[in-house]
Structure formats: structure tokens, C-alpha cells
Design an enzyme around this catalytic site. Structure first.
Site, short mmCIF file in Angstrom:
data_model
loop_
_atom_site.label_atom_id
_atom_site.label_comp_id
_atom_site.label_asym_id
_atom_site.label_seq_id
_atom_site.Cartn_x
_atom_site.Cartn_y
_atom_site.Cartn_z
N TYR A 56 -5.28 3.69 9.51
CA TYR A 56 -5.95 5.00 9.50
C TYR A 56 -7.24 4.92 8.68
CZ TYR A 56 -1.14 6.52 10.64
OH TYR A 56 0.11 6.66 11.18
N HIS A 124 4.42 -0.96 10.91
CA HIS A 124 3.72 0.05 11.70
C HIS A 124 3.81 -0.25 13.20
CE1 HIS A 124 -0.10 2.80 11.77
NE2 HIS A 124 0.87 3.25 12.54
#
Length: 391
Positions: A56, A124
């Protein structure tokens, strides 16, 4: 590596601040966002847990600066809040789950966030790599947890089947269950598979904490449509689903509420209902502004009641998020009437899975007896699977 020592459970508030709101994926200029003021406001109202990822970009950098700022550091010490991040996803189409990269990623996150430990670290989007890669990365995180750099270890992704399988395989291999699992967009008004299938299956694997990310299905369930950042329109929802959601949003707008508000209340209520018998479910919210916090907290305070709602002088509308414990049944019942109409409007798009397409079953099966043992042959079959292509 094996351990039988009892472990404490990760303690999270009902809602968690998602750091993806401070990324180029969903915001055209995240560096313009007043992150320190947003974090301070979130902490003040009781949202004292943050979830982010190196993927991110530049969320970790911005959060580290915010947490060190006078706005936050003057009132909150490191022990007052939870920091969660991820490893393994490098970019849109690049993943590195190798032990060296996992260790490097954790140390980089520690530096960016300005902390000596991370409360939780997830592998992730594990559906993009092979199962053996995911299991090995979890093992590396377990090693880091013995050094005090990582307190709790988890996996994240959209594919619930993959999350469940890895959770069972991890316990089989390491003699230790995952501490937390994060799934997105599958405990929503549109898709309830996490509640119907994922939570019971993960509980069977010994997972005590589950994070339901994206109660609005990554911005799908709102009047303004999916968010657009520098990556453009990456959302996997097909046009037919988007059109059905627009019809539902228009109808909900005539009922003295909004689709986003109704969707959030629904997810938070269902998460609360599912939090029992040794498992807790928490909702992750993407937040980009103080207004986002105020709107989300207003919705959560309307659907959840504080633990001492009577006789302590605290009005529900003023209660800290940390104190919200039980579902407001009167609000829930009104919302369920609206929910049923929304589902009718969605029609065949209700329970549509971004991976599998149309799903007709009310109750979806999973591997029976998986926790009793996982054969090398089964793992071999799964390891041959090509990683899922990115959205």
C-alpha cells in the site's frame, strides 16, 4: 519447529483502521492526506488498531511519520495501539515469499513504522503463490516471533478455500495454529461466504481471530462506486454486478439511509454475532479522511451498544469504539428488512464470488477431516497450481 506453549490472543477493537486508504491504489495523492490528524482522531474514538502493507505504497511511510508526530505521540504510547502489516506482495504482479525477503520486509516495516515490534504480520494475498511457499513464509514469521519482532502471525487473501487449507496445513506442519486470518469482501451484504463457511472452517483450524476486510467490498457497495487511484479501475466486480449494486443503492437512498451505511452496519453486526466460542471477528475499514472516521463510527455506534449502556451516564453516540460489545437488535431488525430487499435487487449477483463466479449453494462444503492430517500427495497437487493472475 513445534511449540505447545499456550499463547495469548491478539486483542482488537470491533473496527480496525485500514491503511490502504493512504495508498496510490485507492487515493490519487495519498501524501496530501492529513494522516497524523486522522490517526489521532481514530485513536481518540477508540479505533486503536491499524492494518497496512508495504504494497500500500506509501502507507507505511505516512503512518510512521504520523505515529511519531506530536499529534499522536503526545497522547499515545506504542503500547496503546496495535500495528499490523504484511509481507510477500511487492507490486501488482510481483510476489516474494522467500525467507530472506520475509525477514527483509519485516525489518523494513519496523523502520518505516518507527517501532521495535509489529503486533501482527500477515502473508499478503496467499492465493497468488503456491501453498508450500505460503507455509514456508508463515514458518519464517514464526521464527521472527520467537525473537520478539512479530507478536502474532497470520495470512490474508480473498480465496477462502486457500486460506482455510493453509491454516490447517500450518497447524499440521508447525504444531501451532495461525494467530489471525484476514479475508476481504466476503462478509458483506453481497457475499456472506466468510460467515457461512470461512469462520467455522478457520475455527476448526484453531484460528482465534478473523479480520473481515472491506465490508463495502472494496468500495463497491456505495453510491459513488469503486474508488479510483493511480492504478485505475482495478476492481474485479463485473459490469452486471456493478449495475445491480447501483440499482440497490438508488433504492436504499429512498429509505432514509445509504447503501454504504447499511452495508457497514450489516457487516459489523454479523461479525459481532460470529464472535463467540473461542473466535473473534473484527471489521477492517478503509479510511482516507476524518470525515470517513466520523461516518463509520456513527454507523458502528448505531448498530453496536456499549457494555454498560445503562446507568453510567454514557450515551451510545458518545461511547468509545472499544466499549461497543453487543448488537442493537432494534436497528438490526430494521436493517434486515432493507437487506432482504437489497438481496432481491441483486438477484443472481448475490453471493457472486470474484474468484469462482456465480455461486448457487446456500452452504458451501469444505475439506472434511482436513485437520486430521494432510498428505504429501495433497500438498503436491496444490503446489502445482499456478498462482492466480492479478485482477
Amino acid at each position: 519447529m513445534s511449540t505447545s506453549q499456550p499463547r495469548q490472543t491478539l486483542q482488537l477493537p470491533p473496527i480496525v483502521l485500514g491503511g490502504s486508504g493512504f495508498s496510490y491504489q485507492v487515493h490519487p495523492d495519498p501524501k496530501s492526506v492529513p494522516v497524523s490528524k486522522i490517526i489521532r482522531h481514530a485513536f481518540d474514538v477508540g479505533i486503536r488498531a491499524i492494518d497496512t502493507s508495504p504494497y500500500y505504497d506509501p502507507s507505511e511511510h505516512l503512518l510512521g511519520e504520523a505515529l511519531a508526530s506530536s499529534d499522536v505521540a503526545s497522547q499515545y504510547s506504542r503500547s496503546d495501539y496495535i500495528l499490523m502489516t504484511k509481507v510477500g506482495r511487492v507490486s501488482v504482479d510481483k510476489f516474494d515469499y522467500s525467507p530472506n525477503w520475509v525477514r527483509k520486509s519485516v525489518h523494513t516495516s519496523l523502520e518505516r513504522l518507527g517501532t521495535t515490534y509489529l503486533d501482527a504480520v500477515f502473508c499478503h494475498d496467499i492465493e497468488f503463490v503456491t501453498i508450500p511457499e505460503a507455509i514456508e513464509a508463515v514458518g519464517t514469521l514464526f521464527e521472527l516471533s520467537t525473537k520478539g519482532l512479530v507478536r502474532y502471525v497470520g495470512v490474508s487473501g480473498y480465496d477462502l478455500d486457500r486460506l482455510v487449507y493453509v491454516a490447517h496445513a500450518v497447524r499440521e506442519k508447525y504444531g501451532r495454529s495461525l494467530d489471525v486470518v484476514q479475508n476481504w469482501a466476503q462478509l458483506t451484504m453481497q457475499n456472506t461466504r466468510l460467515e457461512r463457511y470461512g469462520i467455522p472452517a478457520l475455527k476448526e483450524a484453531g484460528v482465534p481471530v478473523i479480520c473481515n476486510s472491506s465490508p463495502l467490498a472494496s468500495g463497491l457497495l456505495r453510491a459513488s462506486g469503486v474508488p479510483l487511484g493511480t492504478l485505475g479501475d482495478w476492481h474485479p466486480a463485473p459490469n452486471g454486478l456493478r449495475a445491480a449494486v447501483k440499482r440497490a443503492s438508488d433504492w436504499v437512498g429512498t429509505q432514509d439511509t445509504t447503501l454504504a451505511g447499511l452495508a457497514l452496519r450489516f457487516s459489523v453486526a454479523r461479525a459481532n454475532r460470529a464472535s463467540q466460542n473461542g473466535v473473534s471477528v473484527h471489521t477492517l475499514l478503509g479510511i482516507c479522511s476524518i470525515n470517513d472516521i466520523e461516518e463509520n463510527v456513527r454507523a458502528v455506534r448505531s448498530i453496536l451498544l456499549p457494555e454498560s449502556a445503562v446507568g453510567d451516564g454514557v450515551k451510545n453516540g458518545d461511547a468509545s469504539v472499544l466499549r461497543l460489545k453487543s448488537v442493537n437488535e432494534a436497528v438490526e431488525q430494521r436493517d434486515l428488512v432493507l437487506f432482504r430487499t437489497v438481496r432481491k435487487i441483486l438477484g443472481d449477483w448475490a453471493e457472486y464470488d470474484f474468484n469462482k463466479g456465480q455461486v448457487k449453494q446456500d452452504v458451501l462444503p469444505w475439506w472434511p477431516g482436513l485437520s486430521a492430517g494432510i498428505s504429501a500427495d495433497v500438498l503436491g497437487d496444490w503446489s502445482a497450481l499456478a498462482p492466480r493472475s492479478s485482477w
